[in-house]
Write an enzyme that holds these catalytic residues in place. Sequence first.
Site, short mmCIF file in Angstrom:
data_model
loop_
_atom_site.label_atom_id
_atom_site.label_comp_id
_atom_site.label_asym_id
_atom_site.label_seq_id
_atom_site.Cartn_x
_atom_site.Cartn_y
_atom_site.Cartn_z
N GLY A 18 0.78 -1.23 0.00
CA GLY A 18 0.00 0.00 0.00
C GLY A 18 0.81 1.28 0.00
O GLY A 18 0.32 2.31 0.46
N SER A 19 2.02 1.26 -0.54
CA SER A 19 2.83 2.48 -0.51
C SER A 19 2.24 3.58 -1.39
O SER A 19 2.29 4.76 -1.03
CB SER A 19 4.28 2.19 -0.91
N MET A 99 -2.72 -6.68 -8.20
CA MET A 99 -1.98 -7.67 -8.98
C MET A 99 -2.89 -8.65 -9.71
O MET A 99 -2.59 -9.84 -9.83
CB MET A 99 -1.01 -8.43 -8.07
N ARG A 100 -4.00 -8.13 -10.23
CA ARG A 100 -4.89 -8.96 -11.03
C ARG A 100 -5.26 -8.24 -12.32
O ARG A 100 -5.40 -7.02 -12.32
CB ARG A 100 -6.16 -9.32 -10.26
N ILE A 101 -5.42 -9.00 -13.36
CA ILE A 101 -5.85 -8.45 -14.64
C ILE A 101 -7.36 -8.24 -14.58
O ILE A 101 -8.10 -9.13 -14.18
CB ILE A 101 -5.48 -9.41 -15.79
N ASN A 116 -4.00 2.91 -13.93
CA ASN A 116 -3.06 1.99 -13.28
C ASN A 116 -1.69 2.66 -13.21
O ASN A 116 -1.33 3.47 -14.07
CB ASN A 116 -2.96 0.69 -14.09
N HIS A 118 2.26 1.71 -13.29
CA HIS A 118 3.11 0.58 -13.71
C HIS A 118 4.57 0.99 -13.63
O HIS A 118 4.95 2.07 -14.08
CB HIS A 118 2.76 0.17 -15.14
N ASP A 154 -1.38 -3.52 -19.41
CA ASP A 154 -0.46 -2.38 -19.41
C ASP A 154 -0.38 -1.72 -20.79
O ASP A 154 0.63 -1.12 -21.15
CB ASP A 154 0.94 -2.81 -18.95
N GLU A 183 6.77 7.04 -8.47
CA GLU A 183 5.37 6.60 -8.48
C GLU A 183 4.55 7.42 -7.50
O GLU A 183 3.41 7.80 -7.78
CB GLU A 183 5.28 5.12 -8.11
#
Length: 214
Positions: A18-19, A99-101, A116, A118, A154, A183
């Site tokens: 959760g950063s 971490m899911r599509i 998103n 990335h 992505d 990020e």
Amino acid sequence: MLFLKRKFRIAVLVSGRGSNLEAIIKAIKNKKLKNVKICIVISDNPEAKALKIARDNGIKAVYLHPGEFKTKLEGKAEENYINTIKKARTDLVVLAGFMRIVKSRFIQAFPDRIINIHPSLLPKYPGLHTHKRAIEAGDKEAGCTVHFVNEITDGGKRIMQARVPILENDTEETLAARVLEKEHKILPAVIQMFADGLIKYETFPDKPIIYQEK
């Protein structure tokens, strides 16, 4: 009579530490993110540290079972995610280390309203192990990208990128740490642009904004 402007509501989807969520929360508290409210945090991992971060800051945070697949949302699980986000009256869905599509049904439920973060300079290195791949390729720089989410992993239109040099002695871990700092800058910056009505998919250029430190 004083009319208060309605806050721009974001749902943040997370899987781990959760950063980036924490960076958004700090930006709101420090008023670097203005007129923005995190209406819900959702995780596919019941042990995600991000859930505790959200709850410690008074933000609604829930674990939703991700279903039978390990890498994607589909079926009843996908429907549950969609309904939960809609009930929260969400303006923008932010995938911050989720971490899911997400598949077509999810994307169509929130058209042009999913972004998103990335850890690469897309279109280079979609998917996993981005820092390792950049170092092994002999690249001179790396970075991160905030992009619209579409059916290609992505592969959505890029909104903003930040760059960092790859140093001679960089490891995957040292490079990742420097990229992560960027990020934490560009994700709140893009959210603010959405809140201010400055980003529309149809009119946004094909080239991303390059983040510059102020």
